[in-house]
Design an enzyme around this catalytic site. Structure first.
Site, PDB file in Angstrom:
ATOM      1  CG  HIS A  29       0.014   9.107  -6.720  1.00 53.33           C
ATOM      2  ND1 HIS A  29      -1.161   9.314  -6.016  1.00 53.33           N
ATOM      3  CD2 HIS A  29      -0.153   9.793  -7.877  1.00 53.33           C
ATOM      4  CE1 HIS A  29      -1.993  10.051  -6.729  1.00 53.33           C
ATOM      5  NE2 HIS A  29      -1.390  10.366  -7.857  1.00 53.33           N
ATOM      6  CG  HIS A  54      -1.750   1.221   1.366  1.00 51.78           C
ATOM      7  ND1 HIS A  54      -3.088   1.250   1.085  1.00 51.78           N
ATOM      8  CD2 HIS A  54      -1.434   2.489   1.746  1.00 51.78           C
ATOM      9  CE1 HIS A  54      -3.559   2.472   1.289  1.00 51.78           C
ATOM     10  NE2 HIS A  54      -2.565   3.231   1.693  1.00 51.78           N
ATOM     11  CD  GLU A  55       1.731   3.759   3.648  1.00 50.52           C
ATOM     12  OE1 GLU A  55       0.637   3.620   4.231  1.00 50.52           O
ATOM     13  OE2 GLU A  55       2.074   4.824   3.100  1.00 50.52           O
ATOM     14  CG  HIS A  66       0.394   6.435  -0.520  1.00 53.11           C
ATOM     15  ND1 HIS A  66      -0.684   7.100  -1.041  1.00 53.11           N
ATOM     16  CD2 HIS A  66      -0.067   5.833   0.608  1.00 53.11           C
ATOM     17  CE1 HIS A  66      -1.743   6.910  -0.272  1.00 53.11           C
ATOM     18  NE2 HIS A  66      -1.393   6.138   0.730  1.00 53.11           N
TER      19      HIS A  66
END
Length: 794
Positions: free
Chosen positions: A574, A567-568, A571
């Site tokens: 992104h 998940h991290e 980011h």
């Protein structure tokens, strides 16, 4: 960087907690509440040039004395705010001296402008911040006083270029204060928070500056701007308006006082939550009381006891969520109850770290500010600038999910109660029993539990052979670990990331272990943002809170921790793939209820067969995870979803309850208000307490997610729909990765967020994939359409 990007979002910090949420870092919360910067973080700061040395010293002395007096309550915070405003009135023209050897004085010469951590000392932050604020104000004043007619370049682009010293200083300070704080840094944070708030206000409440922006906005159709520049102008105008630029001068002064006090309150809340967590460790006298924990977990508890001067005993440290990981393994029910009660009572039992008065005062100030700005309440103000847009849309989504989620949780509790009764336990399942007995249910139903899979989830394998492997397959990235660059803590690792064509793309920092100096949860931040305007490449970091094993022992993760790592890194992608001109739009600078979407999509690769089989290898033998065990892991994906959804919804509904009240409805008793709100929403089910109770709900009360905790489930609508799209189009393929990168990840906040989603999937989002994932199949209440699309919510 832009006046906004510097002051507003002095960091891009996004995060997910160890069990599935994300959390904005301390930086974000210090500078929070500004007008819902498309940067997901609404950072309300204002501007202050520093007062003369006498008033500054007096203020610092008084603050240091008063901060220790928790019972001073709201009068103390009001006093601080008044003092801050007074200080502005007698501001000196020069900041504290900034020595020429201050490393922030010039841009770092390290690769990618990585901060020179080996040269940075705590004494550098205040003078660099003060000088940075003064420099930016001079730059802004020059723009506002420009005798030439306003143009996009001499006004908006010029604002984007301001405040670079302040940006690199505060970006570094905020990140270090979150990841490795100490008393000096906490004191600096407390000292600077209201000053940065005033600095922000001095820019966005500058009438001459706003007049230039407004003139450009009124004539925007005639300027011939490209799409990104046009959107930048639109965002700047909205930023100014939402910050109060159209208020009368007396109302602007009221707003400045509110913002300054809120900045202090939020900092105090944040620090109290960390201090209380560290002070609430559970001391266990006997090893036999830890039955159920692994040898490595017991060794870690022994090491923690030594760190806390309890040699010969064992210390179990709390994490920031209500639920605690060890509750799933501990056989001693009395000890489980001690741990849960310690967690539930944090920051609400009196003493120096109690936050109940802070909550009430913050809720009141936010409500007053919303009214001052022309909104019904704080939630209405916050949501206007998100993709959800309004309160009714959020309330409907949460209400539609609550009834089936709680029903599922009750069924799960009934399944556990059967086991308790079969074992003649003689008690009703309580919150401290849930994890322990849910593991028993899982083992009975799927023939495995968490302890069976952990030996296959070794940290380095998860990172290199899992997270990085998936990024290589999907985007063509390669990674080279760098041991020649300075870090701020010995456990931090650095990788240089190369694009598919072999060209350098970014630096990635991984900070994975828990420590008392580190905030709870997990998050991503940017030390350097990508920007075409400045020609900068990104430096991004991921932070988790994995318990560090004793020397020589492997770091074995839970399934949730594996998912959190993916998940991290979503980011991080992104941030790394950002390809925009203006800093205002870089990377994760998107609405709060959109920012979790790309990172949630990246979670899918944690259980994707090709990826999982590549990293899930036994830490001793190197053997891949058996197919039979892998099949059981996949089959159990929906297990315990009633609990997970209900605890999340309870916190989300609490967040909305606190922020949908007006000034006349502010409660006097924070805990009574919480109980009433949970009961009214239908989520007062004692075995499943809120993921966060109000006194330690940092998302809601120290910044970035106030009235925005719904964002995770809102983003998950887009995520679940996108995952289905990717599966339908071949899964882990470069074509899918390149499309996601080009249409969405690279665009940052440079276009309307939902339009980016539509560009990728080719339509509005459907809610059905989320309902299926969460075990909530069926139509949302009152919805007769197939799609219940986010874009179509009323």
């Amino acid at each position: 960087m832009s006046a906004m990007v510097k002051i507003l979002t002095l960091t891009n910090v996004i995060g997910q907690e160890t069990k599935g949420d994300c959390f904005a870092s301390r930086a974000r919360r210090v500078f929070v509440r500004i007008q819902n910067r498309i940067n997901r973080v609404n950072i309300w700061m204002s501007h202050t040039e520093l007062s003369n040395v006498h008033s500054f010293t007096l203020e610092s002395i008084m603050r240091s004395q008063l901060l220790s007096i928790q019972l001073a309550g709201t009068r103390f915070f009001a006093l601080l705010a008044a003092m801050q405003i007074a200080a502005i009135a007698v501001a000196a023209q020069s900041p504290s001296p900034m020595p020429s050897d201050n490393p922030f004085l010039v841009e770092s010469a390290l690769p990618y402008h990585l901060p020179p951590f080996d040269k940075i000392k705590d004494e550098h932050f205040v003078p660099a911040t003060e000088t940075g604020m003064q420099e930016q104000l001079k730059e802004v004043d020059a723009i506002a006083a420009n005798a030439e007619n306003a143009t996009f370049d001499n006004t908006v682009v010029a604002l984007e270029r301001t405040g670079r010293l302040l940006d690199r200083t505060q970006r570094t300070f905020s990140n270090l204060n979150a990841a490795d704080t100490n008393p000096t840094r906490q004191k600096i944070e407390t000292e600077l928070a209201p000053k940065l708030s005033a600095h922000h206000d001095a820019i966005l409440l500058n009438s001459k500056l706003f007049a230039r922006v407004q003139e450009l906005y009124s004539n925007r159709e005639k300027l011939g701007l490209d799409p990104e520049s046009s959107y930048l102008l639109e965002r700047y105008y909205k930023d100014f308006v939402r910050a109060g630029a159209k208020l009368s001068d007396p109302d602007k002064e009221k707003l400045k006082k509110i913002n300054a006090e809120l900045a202090t309150l939020q900092t105090q809340f944040d620090q109290n939550v960390l201090k209380e967590k560290n002070a609430s460790s559970i001391v266990v006298d006997r090893r036999e009381d830890l039955a159920g924990l692994s040898d490595s977990q017991i060794a870690a508890a022994s090491a923690a006891a030594k760190d806390e001067h309890n040699e010969g005993k064992f210390v179990l440290r709390l994490q920031n969520t209500t639920g605690q990981p060890v509750l799933g393994s501990l056989q001693n029910r009395a000890l489980r109850e001690r741990i849960m009660q310690a967690s539930l009572s944090r920051n609400s039992k009196g003493g120096p770290f109690d936050t109940r008065e802070i909550i009430i005062r913050a809720a009141q100030l936010r409500a007053e500010r919303a009214k001052l700005l022309g909104y019904e309440n704080h939630a209405a103000y916050q949501l206007e600038d998100q993709t959800a847009k309004d309160i009714s849309t959020v309330n409907k989504l949460l209400a539609d999910l609550t009834v089936p989620a709680v029903a599922n949780a009750r069924r799960e509790a009934a399944d556990m109660q059967k086991i308790v009764d079969q074992e003649k336990g003689g008690f009703q399942v309580a919150s401290w029993d849930w994890d322990f007995y849910s593991e028993k249910v899982r083992k009975a139903r799927y023939q495995f539990d968490e302890s069976d899979v952990r030996p296959y989830y070794e940290l380095n394998h998860v990172l290199v052979d899992g997270v990085f492997f998936a990024a290589g397959k999907l985007y063509g990235l390669t990674f080279k670990e760098r041991h020649d660059l300075p870090v701020y803590q010995p456990d931090v690792r650095v990788w240089e990331v190369y694009d598919a064509d072999g060209q350098p793309l970014a630096l990635f920092l991984g900070d994975y272990y828990a420590r008392p100096s580190k905030r709870g949860g997990a998050w991503m931040n940017a030390y350097v943002q990508q920007s075409g305007l400045f020609g900068t490449k990104p430096v991004v970091a991921n932070h988790l809170n994995i318990p560090k094993p004793p020397p020589g022992e492997p770091t074995l993760l839970t399934h949730d921790e594996v998912r959190t790592a993916f998940h991290e890194f979503g980011h991080a992608l992104h941030g790394m793939f950002s390809k925009v001109k203006y800093p205002r739009f870089s990377g994760t600078s998107v609405p709060r209820d959109f920012v979790e979407y790309p990172s949630q999509v990246n979670e899918m690769w944690a259980s994707w067969p090709e990826v999982l089989k590549n990293f899930a290898k036994h830490y001793k033998t190197g053997e891949p995870i058996p197919q039979s065990l892998f099949d059981k892991v996949v089959a159990a994906e929906k297990f315990n979803q009633g609990y997970k959804t209900t605890e999340y919804l309870a916190a989300s509904l609490l967040d909305q309850a606190w922020h949908q009240i007006n000034p006349s409805e502010i409660p006097k008793d924070a805990m009574a208000f919480e109980a009433a709100a949970l009961h009214k929403a239908g989520v007062d089910f004692p075995p499943v307490p809120p993921r966060y109770r109000s006194p330690y709900f940092s998302h809601a009360f120290s910044g970035g997610y106030s009235a925005g905790y719904y964002s995770y489930i809102w983003s998950e609508v887009l995520d679940a729909d996108t995952v289905e799209w990717i599966k339908e189009h071949g899964g882990l393929k470069r074509e899918n990765g390149d499309r996601f990168r080009q249409t969405l990840l690279s665009r940052g906040g440079s276009a309307d967020a939902l339009s980016l989603f539509k560009n990728f999937v080719g339509r509005d989002p459907y809610i059905e994939p989320l309902l299926k994932r969460r075990g909530l199949e069926g139509k949302p209440a009152g919805d007769d359409s197939k799609s219940a699309a986010v874009a179509e919510q009323p």
